[in-house]
Scaffold this motif. Structure first.
Motif, PDB file in Angstrom:
ATOM      1  N   THR A  86       0.795  -1.320  -0.030  1.00  0.00           N
ATOM      2  CA  THR A  86      -0.042   0.111  -0.047  1.00  0.00           C
ATOM      3  C   THR A  86       0.909   1.212  -0.056  1.00  0.00           C
ATOM      4  O   THR A  86       1.628   1.538   0.800  1.00  0.00           O
ATOM      5  CB  THR A  86      -0.935   0.071   1.177  1.00  0.00           C
ATOM      6  N   ALA A  87       0.836   2.012  -0.998  1.00  0.00           N
ATOM      7  CA  ALA A  87       1.515   3.362  -1.022  1.00  0.00           C
ATOM      8  C   ALA A  87       0.502   4.603  -0.717  1.00  0.00           C
ATOM      9  O   ALA A  87      -0.722   4.339  -0.928  1.00  0.00           O
ATOM     10  CB  ALA A  87       1.913   3.597  -2.345  1.00  0.00           C
ATOM     11  N   ARG A  88       0.758   5.833  -0.377  1.00  0.00           N
ATOM     12  CA  ARG A  88       0.053   6.957   0.007  1.00  0.00           C
ATOM     13  C   ARG A  88       0.137   7.571  -1.382  1.00  0.00           C
ATOM     14  O   ARG A  88       0.957   7.675  -2.213  1.00  0.00           O
ATOM     15  CB  ARG A  88       0.612   7.630   0.950  1.00  0.00           C
ATOM     16  N   ASP A  89      -0.962   8.617  -1.695  1.00  0.00           N
ATOM     17  CA  ASP A  89      -0.979   9.549  -2.787  1.00  0.00           C
ATOM     18  C   ASP A  89       0.208  10.256  -3.020  1.00  0.00           C
ATOM     19  O   ASP A  89       0.969  10.602  -3.979  1.00  0.00           O
ATOM     20  CB  ASP A  89      -2.037  10.425  -2.791  1.00  0.00           C
ATOM     21  N   SER A  90       0.783  10.694  -1.906  1.00  0.00           N
ATOM     22  CA  SER A  90       2.055  11.387  -1.867  1.00  0.00           C
ATOM     23  C   SER A  90       3.361  10.789  -2.139  1.00  0.00           C
ATOM     24  O   SER A  90       4.204  11.388  -2.631  1.00  0.00           O
ATOM     25  CB  SER A  90       2.283  12.039  -0.308  1.00  0.00           C
TER      26      SER A  90
END
Length: 306
Positions: A245-249
């Motif tokens: 899982t990655a963040r938008d940032s």
């Protein structure tokens, strides 16, 4: 080769550097605080790898079945605190767990991780330490992938359980790359930047037969002991996939811009090998760790380029 790759790794981190040597004699592991003589020696400090490395460590480096290295560009956690430098020695919280020695490349949401898992208080202030605290108590593959799936952010990791110093765990979560290479003598290496392998060939006698970038969401356990007390040829002992899982940032192009203050990440590096000396010792008396055969195994760990 280890020193050469450490020098190349300076391009990705100069705030601090470190090296951990585990199991300097066949089957030797540690369970208490890292110190000389117990099978786990950690050397780290402020600045470049070339400033931390000492040539007098070469004999010990040659004997060590496992070596983990790290160069850091600080994000979370001040570089002034030695507890924030890698490699980190993190004790287990479960009864009888000797803990792990580990490196992390990336930047994760540590507050989210702590709220979901409630690890014990950390010694430092990095986002890496709570991850290591959870991994230190993992018993099997499903436990490991459960921790990895709970990470939110960029991460590539490498760690070794101190009571099993010839098994190296590698994991690539979201975005941070992890490359694995095998040389013509069947030694295994890993790194964040595949270019380092090409550069290393120019300065050493090592020649690589294959270089592969692991897919995101990949976990590998590489080891040299499939049967207790028996040293075998290097092999993948376990593999699994998980959902990263990655963040938008994390997808912002500025995160990947070199030399931009505050956006560089720590660069782990490591290495595992079985030397001729250790293989001869195994033939004389059985013990865990390292590999049997005519070809040593070497691994250089630098999970993930930032």
């Amino acid at each position: 080769m280890v020193v050469t790759l450490g020098m190349l790794a300076e391009e990705r981190g100069t705030d601090s550097s470190g090296l951990a040597l585990l199991g300097g004699r066949p089957g030797l592991a540690g369970s208490g605080p890292a110190r000389d003589g117990d099978g786990c020696r950690v050397l780290k400090g402020r600045g470049r790898f070339s400033a931390v490395w000492r040539p007098e460590l070469l004999p010990e480096l040659d004997r060590a079945p496992v070596v983990l290295g790290h160069t850091r560009w600080a994000t979370q956690g001040t570089p002034a605190d030695p507890a924030n430098a890698g490699p980190m020695v993190v004790p287990g919280t479960a009864g009888g767990s000797p803990g792990i020695v580990a490196t992390h490349n990336g930047d994760i949401d540590a507050d989210d991780l702590r709220s979901r898992h409630a690890p014990p208080p950390a010694c430092g202030t990095t986002d890496s330490e709570p991850v290591f605290q959870l991994l230190a108590d993992c018993d099997g593959t499903s436990d490991v992938t459960g921790v990895l799936e709970s990470l939110v952010g960029r991460a590539a990791l490498a760690w070794v359980h101190r009571d099993r110093p010839t098994e190296v765990h590698l994991a690539r979560a979201a975005l941070s790359p992890l490359t694995v290479a095998v040389d013509t003598e069947h030694n295994i290496y890993w790194a964040s930047n595949p270019r380092w392998f090409r550069e290393a060939e120019k300065h050493t006698r090592v020649r690589f037969a294959t270089v592969v970038m692991l897919r995101e969401g990949t976990y590998l356990k590489v080891g040299m002991e499939r049967r207790p007390g028996r040293r075998d040829l290097p092999d993948v002992l376990a593999t699994a996939t998980f959902m990263p899982t990655a963040r938008d940032s994390d997808m912002d192009d500025r995160v990947w811009t070199r030399n931009r203050p505050g956006l560089q990440q720590a660069q782990p590096a490591g290495y595992i090998r079985s030397t001729t000396w250790s293989m001869q010792a195994v033939r004389a008396s059985t013990s865990s760790g390292s590999m049997a055969g005519n070809m040593p195994m070497r691994s250089w760990l630098r999970p993930s380029l930032r």
